[in-house]
Structure formats: C-alpha cells, structure tokens
Design a protein around this motif. Structure first.
Motif, PDB file in Angstrom:
ATOM      1  N   ALA A   1       0.968  -1.147  -0.086  1.00 47.14           N
ATOM      2  CA  ALA A   1      -0.005   0.148  -0.007  1.00 47.14           C
ATOM      3  C   ALA A   1       0.833   1.260   0.035  1.00 47.14           C
ATOM      4  O   ALA A   1       1.634   1.354   0.912  1.00 47.14           O
ATOM      5  CB  ALA A   1      -0.929  -0.041   1.403  1.00 47.14           C
TER       6      ALA A   1
ATOM      7  N   ILE B   1       8.693   6.401  -1.938  1.00 46.59           N
ATOM      8  CA  ILE B   1       9.741   6.065  -2.056  1.00 46.59           C
ATOM      9  C   ILE B   1       9.976   4.412  -1.557  1.00 46.59           C
ATOM     10  O   ILE B   1      10.625   3.796  -2.268  1.00 46.59           O
ATOM     11  CB  ILE B   1      10.788   6.872  -1.161  1.00 46.59           C
ATOM     12  CG1 ILE B   1      10.758   8.385  -1.713  1.00 46.59           C
ATOM     13  CG2 ILE B   1      12.100   6.540  -1.249  1.00 46.59           C
ATOM     14  CD1 ILE B   1      11.317   9.453  -1.059  1.00 46.59           C
ATOM     15  N   SER B   2       9.313   4.165  -0.433  1.00 44.77           N
ATOM     16  CA  SER B   2       9.496   3.015   0.079  1.00 44.77           C
ATOM     17  C   SER B   2       9.028   1.948  -0.503  1.00 44.77           C
ATOM     18  O   SER B   2       9.310   0.733  -0.712  1.00 44.77           O
ATOM     19  CB  SER B   2       9.062   2.916   1.804  1.00 44.77           C
ATOM     20  OG  SER B   2       7.900   3.261   1.966  1.00 44.77           O
TER      21      SER B   2
ATOM     22  N   PRO C   1      11.577  16.557   8.327  1.00 44.95           N
ATOM     23  CA  PRO C   1      12.692  16.596   7.103  1.00 44.95           C
ATOM     24  C   PRO C   1      14.213  17.200   7.680  1.00 44.95           C
ATOM     25  O   PRO C   1      15.227  17.263   7.069  1.00 44.95           O
ATOM     26  CB  PRO C   1      12.111  17.880   6.502  1.00 44.95           C
ATOM     27  CG  PRO C   1      10.527  17.761   6.919  1.00 44.95           C
ATOM     28  CD  PRO C   1      10.803  17.165   8.027  1.00 44.95           C
TER      29      PRO C   1
ATOM     30  N   GLN D   1      17.019  12.665   6.284  1.00 46.95           N
ATOM     31  CA  GLN D   1      17.231  11.146   6.588  1.00 46.95           C
ATOM     32  C   GLN D   1      15.940  10.138   6.110  1.00 46.95           C
ATOM     33  O   GLN D   1      15.996   9.028   5.910  1.00 46.95           O
ATOM     34  CB  GLN D   1      17.673  10.506   7.728  1.00 46.95           C
ATOM     35  CG  GLN D   1      19.355  10.710   7.904  1.00 46.95           C
ATOM     36  CD  GLN D   1      20.124   9.738   6.922  1.00 46.95           C
ATOM     37  OE1 GLN D   1      19.497   8.522   6.794  1.00 46.95           O
ATOM     38  NE2 GLN D   1      21.369  10.114   6.478  1.00 46.95           N
TER      39      GLN D   1
HETATM   40  C1  FAD Z   1       9.221  19.257   3.107  1.00 48.06           C
HETATM   41  C2  FAD Z   1       9.947  17.849   3.141  1.00 48.06           C
HETATM   42  C3  FAD Z   1      11.166  17.780   3.023  1.00 48.06           C
HETATM   43  C4  FAD Z   1      11.948  16.858   3.188  1.00 48.06           C
HETATM   44  N1  FAD Z   1      13.371  16.562   2.964  1.00 48.06           N
HETATM   45  C5  FAD Z   1      14.100  15.504   2.959  1.00 48.06           C
HETATM   46  C6  FAD Z   1      15.360  15.175   2.903  1.00 48.06           C
HETATM   47  O1  FAD Z   1      16.007  16.418   2.345  1.00 48.06           O
HETATM   48  N2  FAD Z   1      16.071  14.146   2.690  1.00 48.06           N
HETATM   49  C7  FAD Z   1      15.362  12.967   2.971  1.00 48.06           C
HETATM   50  O2  FAD Z   1      15.888  11.905   3.225  1.00 48.06           O
HETATM   51  N3  FAD Z   1      14.014  13.208   3.493  1.00 48.06           N
HETATM   52  C8  FAD Z   1      13.194  14.217   3.436  1.00 48.06           C
HETATM   53  N4  FAD Z   1      11.932  14.362   3.675  1.00 48.06           N
HETATM   54  C9  FAD Z   1      11.314  12.900   4.171  1.00 48.06           C
HETATM   55  C10 FAD Z   1      10.955  11.850   2.956  1.00 48.06           C
HETATM   56  O3  FAD Z   1      10.309  12.788   2.096  1.00 48.06           O
HETATM   57  C11 FAD Z   1      10.028  10.800   3.446  1.00 48.06           C
HETATM   58  O4  FAD Z   1      10.723  10.388   4.732  1.00 48.06           O
HETATM   59  C12 FAD Z   1       9.983   9.755   2.513  1.00 48.06           C
HETATM   60  O5  FAD Z   1       9.440  10.223   1.450  1.00 48.06           O
HETATM   61  C13 FAD Z   1       9.367   8.704   3.169  1.00 48.06           C
HETATM   62  O6  FAD Z   1       8.888   7.786   2.106  1.00 48.06           O
HETATM   63  P1  FAD Z   1       7.731   6.663   2.439  1.00 48.06           P
HETATM   64  O7  FAD Z   1       7.957   5.932   1.156  1.00 48.06           O
HETATM   65  O8  FAD Z   1       7.618   6.138   3.631  1.00 48.06           O
HETATM   66  O9  FAD Z   1       6.413   7.707   2.344  1.00 48.06           O
HETATM   67  P2  FAD Z   1       5.877   8.712   1.160  1.00 48.06           P
HETATM   68  O10 FAD Z   1       7.123   9.146   0.062  1.00 48.06           O
HETATM   69  O11 FAD Z   1       5.433   9.700   1.564  1.00 48.06           O
HETATM   70  O12 FAD Z   1       5.139   7.619   0.112  1.00 48.06           O
HETATM   71  C14 FAD Z   1       3.972   7.346   0.807  1.00 48.06           C
HETATM   72  C15 FAD Z   1       3.060   6.997  -0.548  1.00 48.06           C
HETATM   73  O13 FAD Z   1       1.873   6.587  -0.009  1.00 48.06           O
HETATM   74  C16 FAD Z   1       0.500   6.797  -0.798  1.00 48.06           C
HETATM   75  N5  FAD Z   1      -0.593   6.836   0.202  1.00 48.06           N
HETATM   76  C17 FAD Z   1      -0.867   7.525   1.051  1.00 48.06           C
HETATM   77  N6  FAD Z   1      -2.010   7.038   1.609  1.00 48.06           N
HETATM   78  C18 FAD Z   1      -2.385   5.895   0.905  1.00 48.06           C
HETATM   79  C19 FAD Z   1      -3.413   5.087   1.022  1.00 48.06           C
HETATM   80  N7  FAD Z   1      -4.451   4.994   2.047  1.00 48.06           N
HETATM   81  N8  FAD Z   1      -3.491   4.154   0.280  1.00 48.06           N
HETATM   82  C20 FAD Z   1      -2.550   3.728  -0.797  1.00 48.06           C
HETATM   83  N9  FAD Z   1      -1.406   4.848  -0.943  1.00 48.06           N
HETATM   84  C21 FAD Z   1      -1.280   5.855  -0.112  1.00 48.06           C
HETATM   85  C22 FAD Z   1       1.066   8.363  -0.994  1.00 48.06           C
HETATM   86  O14 FAD Z   1       0.102   9.197  -2.038  1.00 48.06           O
HETATM   87  C23 FAD Z   1       2.370   8.309  -1.188  1.00 48.06           C
HETATM   88  O15 FAD Z   1       2.863   8.259  -2.497  1.00 48.06           O
HETATM   89  C24 FAD Z   1      11.195  15.510   3.566  1.00 48.06           C
HETATM   90  C25 FAD Z   1      10.090  15.608   3.857  1.00 48.06           C
HETATM   91  C26 FAD Z   1       9.223  16.817   3.645  1.00 48.06           C
HETATM   92  C27 FAD Z   1       7.757  16.736   4.031  1.00 48.06           C
END
Ligand code: FAD
Length: 405
Positions: free
Chosen positions: A13, A17-18, A307, A311
């Motif tokens: 789900a 990125i992850s 942020p 990381q």
């Molecule tokens: C302003 C800002 C600056 C940042 N800068 C940095 C940086 O410089 N370096 C760094 O390493 N990290 C940075 N981060 C943090 C980084 O963006 C996150 O830690 C990273 O994106 C986490 O990846 P993720 O896959 O867990 O979540 P996300 O990348 O948020 O992906 C989650 C996905 O799940 C989807 N989703 C949500 N709800 C549902 C649902 N109910 N059903 C299906 N899909 C769903 C979303 O649409 C999204 O595509 C920053 C974050 C922000 C907000």
C-alpha cells in the motif's frame, strides 16, 4: 476471502519511495508483489530533497545511483552561515571514497521518474487511484479494500503509505497519531539562471542560513534548477484552506518580508521562484510495534522522520532493501520471523534518527539577536568537534545484497 494467487504474493500500500523501492527489491529477490497508490502519479510528486550517502548506497544496489547523480546535484558539504552570510562552519556531506556514494539533491518528481522507469523495465506495474481504506486478514491471507470499492488479496501486506498511513490507523486504531512539530514549511524551485550570484561553493553545497528570523536552506537540485526551503515556527499548522488558497505570490511576499535582511542570494531565490510547496511538518512518537499478523509498516508509516534529519528518504530506502533481504532469506513462509527481525534490527537506528531530527529542528527556530549570537558561537565550536562522528554513524551503515540475513 477471494482465491489467493498460487505463489506467495505481497500487497504494497503506497507507491512512494519505500513502496517503489520495495517492489524493485522484491523483484530482485524473486518474490511477487503488487503496488497500490492512492493518487495519480503526478499528484503525489512535489518538492525535493537530499538523498544522503546511505540512501544512495541502497539505490546503487538497484543500479540507479548514477541516474540519480545525473538527474540531481551532488552536495559535497553542508555550509552553515549566519544571516549576514558569514560562514559559521562546514561539514563534509559524504565523500564517495569514505561512504561509497555522494549525497545528491533532486526533485521528488525526478526520483520517481527514475524509480518508475525501472519499475516498468522490470515488468512491474503500479495501480493508481487505489486508496487503501480497510484491511481484512485471516489464516488464509490478507485482503486490501480500496476506496473505489475494489479489493486485492495476498499473503502479506506492507503499509508503505507515508506519515499519515491508513495502514497504521487500521492496524493500531488506539496507537499514536502524527503530531505537528510546530514547524510549517515553505519550499520552492528557482531556475539557476535567475540566481547568477550563486557561487560555485554554494552550488556544490547544502547551504543552511541561521539568522535572527529563522532558518533558510538552499542548494542546486539538478535540471538547471535551485531549490530552497524554510521552517516557519508556528503554534498552529496551516489549515486546509490556507494550503489551498495561498498563491505563489503570497508565499514570495511572506518569505521576502521574513528574510529581507538575509545575505544574497536569498532574496533572488525567493523572487524568482517558479514552483512552491507548502507543508506542515509532522512526526510520530515511537510505535509499540510495527507489525500485526500479516501486515507490516515501513518507511514514514512506521517511523516518520522530520525533514530536519535529512534522512527520511534514506530510511525508507534502507527499510525496503532490508525487508526484501529478510523475506528472501527467511523464506516467504516465515514472514512472521522476518517481520520480527526487521523491527528488532531497524528500530534502534531509525529512532535515533527521529531524535536527531527533533534536535536539529530545535536549532532552526527564531531567536533574539543575542540568542542567535550564542547559537552561532556554539555551532562554530561544536561543528569541528562532533560533525564528522555524527556523519559517520549515519552514512557508514551499509547493507550488502550478497549477504545472508
Ligand atoms: C518538506 C519535506 C522535506 C523533506 N526533505 C527530506 C530530505 O532532504 N531528505 C530525506 O531523506 N527526506 C526528506 N523528507 C522526508 C521524506 O520525504 C520521507 O521520509 C519519505 O518520502 C518517506 O518515504 P515513504 O515511502 O515512507 O512515504 P512517502 O514517500 O510519503 O510515500 C507514501 C505514498 O503512499 C501513498 N498513500 C498514502 N495513503 C495511501 C493509502 N491510503 N492507500 C494507498 N496509498 C497511499 C502516498 O500518496 C505516497 O505516494 C522530507 C519531507 C518533507 C515533507
């Protein structure tokens, strides 16, 4: 429950990125999976970030590091300045010799383009507009229910759905929820050609300005663009109405007023902004556990890193690679053991980084001039003493795909 696929099948789900990285690593491990993303592709890709060397090492295992470097800008060091532009200190941001890869800044859209190109090259598919809204599980398997009424079945489900994870809420309805950190964030992209004042050193660095009116960061972001970001301390988060109604010109006016006496090229970066991002910065208290029966959380869903730690993306990438290796080595039938080991091994590292993000966030607030002077003096003293050691434990962490776990 609807008929399960014949082979062990993993539902993911979230196509962030992850989720995307996990799909690629599972493919590499020979394990079948499907990704379900709530939004259409473009709707979910805003802003930009710096991927630290530890995250770049994970991308390198997927054969994507050079593509990321080509699409972004290498940030060789962190350069801290005061509001007048005087350099307070600098820290090396990952030497390829020491850590294997450099740190790279790029837009989220560029990173997604690269991950998605690889997803398609590997014959994997993302199902868009599939917002997870319910999960049912029993001895046979797990069913994901989406907001459009459709369902998918698999053997296990990985919640990679970010800081406001529906998977987390469904799994632990009484558990902690994301909390506003007291920081609103504005960020923007500006063409490099509009800021000719940027020096070579600034282009090759992550630039952090700590002035009386708070923190302002900027760097090159690849594709002939610069990006900037700003933390705005606030008791209240942006309301939905504010997020929707604030225009690019409103943001520029607010930023120019706040940073009017900051050194060049801060004003030029703001004035020439072409695209702006507004976001409330949230993180989440430690969860008692990251898994329940057939469902596991990874990335921000499990451990939202502010942020300020720089990381979050790298933690999401490390999570994806490590989980795929554990499932590969435990044998998919032993997913419960893999879930336990994943949580056990990953939790101490990510929780240390969440704490680091909070600590760094606290240094970026608005101060009285005398307080800012003390902060500057302390930074100048402490950076040479502790910065390299701090970078080492973050960046030296290395997963090896050839190892058995
Ligand atoms: C302003 C800002 C600056 C940042 N800068 C940095 C940086 O410089 N370096 C760094 O390493 N990290 C940075 N981060 C943090 C980084 O963006 C996150 O830690 C990273 O994106 C986490 O990846 P993720 O896959 O867990 O979540 P996300 O990348 O948020 O992906 C989650 C996905 O799940 C989807 N989703 C949500 N709800 C549902 C649902 N109910 N059903 C299906 N899909 C769903 C979303 O649409 C999204 O595509 C920053 C974050 C922000 C907000």
């Amino acid at each position: 429950m609807t008929q399960l696929p014949t082979n062990f099948h993993i539902l993911i789900a979230g196509g962030g990125i992850s989720g995307l990285a996990l799909a690629l690593f599972l493919k590499k491990a020979g394990i079948s999976c499907s990704v379900y993303e709530a939004y259409t592709y473009r709707a979910s890709a805003g802003g930009g970030f710096n991927i630290a060397p530890n995250g770049m090492n994970v991308l390198n295992t997927l054969g994507l590091a050079q593509k990321i470097i080509d699409a972004g800008a290498i940030a060789e060091e962190f350069c801290m300045r005061n509001g007048k532009g005087k350099v307070i200190g600098h820290i090396q941001n990952g030497s390829p010799e020491k850590y294997g890869q450099p740190g790279v800044s790029l837009s989220r859209a560029a990173l997604y383009d690269i991950l998605l190109e690889e997803i398609h090259a590997q014959g994997l598919k993302i199902q868009y507009e599939k917002r997870l809204c319910d999960i049912r599980q029993d001895e046979q398997g797990v069913t994901a229910v989406f907001a459009d009424g459709s369902q998918a079945v698999g053997d296990i489900l990985i919640g990679a759905d970010g800081v406001h994870s529906a998977t987390r809420q469904l799994l632990f309805p009484e558990g902690p929820t994301p909390a506003f950190t007291g920081m609103k964030n504005y960020g923007g992209f500006t063409p490099l050609s509009a800021v000719p004042q940027l020096t070579t050193r600034e282009i090759n660095s992550l630039n952090f300005t700590f002035g009386n009116n708070g923190f302002f960061g900027y760097c090159a972001a690849g594709n002939d663009m610069a990006m900037w970001w700003s933390n705005l301390p606030s008791d209240e988060p942006f309301t939905k109405a504010e997020l929707e109604s604030t225009t690019l010109e409103d943001v520029k006016a607010t930023m120019l007023e706040r940073y009017h006496d900051y050194h060049a090229p801060v004003a030029a970066l703001i004035t020439n902004t072409e695209k702006v991002l507004k976001v409330n910065v949230s993180d989440i208290a430690s969860l008692p556990t990251w898994h329940k029966d057939r469902v596991l959380l990874i990335g921000d869903a499990a451990h939202a890193v502010s942020p300020n730690a720089g990381q979050g993306a790298s933690m999401a990438l490390e999570d994806a690679m490590y989980l795929a290796m554990l499932l590969r080595d435990a044998g998919v039938g032993s997913y419960a053991a893999a879930f336990r080991k994943f949580e056990n091994d990953r939790k101490p590292r990510v929780e240390k980084i969440v704490a680091e993000g909070r600590r760094r966030g606290a240094t970026k607030t608005i101060l009285k001039p005398w307080q800012a002077k003390i902060r500057e003096w302390l930074m100048a003293l402490l950076i040479p003493l502790f910065a390299a050691k701090n970078a080492d434990w973050l960046y030296k962490y290395r997963l090896d795909w050839k190892m058995k776990y």
